[in-house]
Design a protein around this motif. Structure first.
Motif, PDB file in Angstrom:
ATOM      1  N   ARG A  44      -3.559  -8.723  -6.962  1.00 44.41           N
ATOM      2  CA  ARG A  44      -4.930  -8.343  -6.587  1.00 44.41           C
ATOM      3  C   ARG A  44      -5.229  -6.906  -7.019  1.00 44.41           C
ATOM      4  O   ARG A  44      -6.290  -6.631  -7.589  1.00 44.41           O
ATOM      5  N   LEU A  45      -4.308  -5.997  -6.782  1.00 45.35           N
ATOM      6  CA  LEU A  45      -4.508  -4.606  -7.190  1.00 45.35           C
ATOM      7  C   LEU A  45      -4.550  -4.474  -8.711  1.00 45.35           C
ATOM      8  O   LEU A  45      -5.382  -3.741  -9.260  1.00 45.35           O
ATOM      9  N   GLU A 105       0.994 -11.787  -4.480  1.00 45.03           N
ATOM     10  CA  GLU A 105      -0.461 -11.928  -4.291  1.00 45.03           C
ATOM     11  C   GLU A 105      -1.148 -10.577  -4.137  1.00 45.03           C
ATOM     12  O   GLU A 105      -2.155 -10.302  -4.790  1.00 45.03           O
ATOM     13  N   GLN A 106      -0.582  -9.721  -3.295  1.00 45.63           N
ATOM     14  CA  GLN A 106      -1.186  -8.402  -3.096  1.00 45.63           C
ATOM     15  C   GLN A 106      -1.084  -7.548  -4.355  1.00 45.63           C
ATOM     16  O   GLN A 106      -2.020  -6.839  -4.714  1.00 45.63           O
ATOM     17  N   GLU A 121       5.777  -9.116  -3.298  1.00 53.51           N
ATOM     18  CA  GLU A 121       4.433  -9.323  -2.743  1.00 53.51           C
ATOM     19  C   GLU A 121       3.481  -9.637  -3.894  1.00 53.51           C
ATOM     20  O   GLU A 121       2.611  -8.846  -4.246  1.00 53.51           O
ATOM     21  N   ARG A 174      -3.691   2.647  -8.000  1.00 57.37           N
ATOM     22  CA  ARG A 174      -3.889   1.192  -7.874  1.00 57.37           C
ATOM     23  C   ARG A 174      -2.883   0.444  -8.752  1.00 57.37           C
ATOM     24  O   ARG A 174      -2.277  -0.532  -8.315  1.00 57.37           O
ATOM     25  N   LEU A 186       4.355  -3.455  -5.473  1.00 55.89           N
ATOM     26  CA  LEU A 186       4.272  -4.640  -4.626  1.00 55.89           C
ATOM     27  C   LEU A 186       4.829  -5.872  -5.334  1.00 55.89           C
ATOM     28  O   LEU A 186       5.518  -6.697  -4.714  1.00 55.89           O
ATOM     29  N   GLY A 225       0.269  -1.709  -7.286  1.00 57.58           N
ATOM     30  CA  GLY A 225       0.305  -3.113  -7.658  1.00 57.58           C
ATOM     31  C   GLY A 225       1.655  -3.498  -8.248  1.00 57.58           C
ATOM     32  O   GLY A 225       2.237  -4.525  -7.887  1.00 57.58           O
TER      33      GLY A 225
END
Length: 54
Positions: A42-43, A38-39, A36, A24, A31, A28
């Motif tokens: 989130r992770l 936002e993604q 990326e 994770r 990304l 994260g």
């Protein structure tokens, strides 16, 4: 879920949890590097919530 996986694979439950946590975090960060935000965030946020508090 880690118990279920450990039972079916014969792999230590703690090792499965640690692998999932590191996956994770690394995904994260990857990304985030790809743009990326936002993604990735989130992770990383969920990884932080799952982090041990020793």
């Amino acid at each position: 879920m880690t118990g279920w996986l450990a039972e079916r694979t014969g792999v230590d439950e703690t090792a499965i949890w640690q692998w999932g946590y590191l996956e994770r975090v690394s995904t994260g960060l990857y990304l985030m590097r790809l743009g990326e935000q936002e993604q990735g965030r989130r992770l990383l946020t969920t990884a932080e919530a799952l982090a041990p508090t020793d």
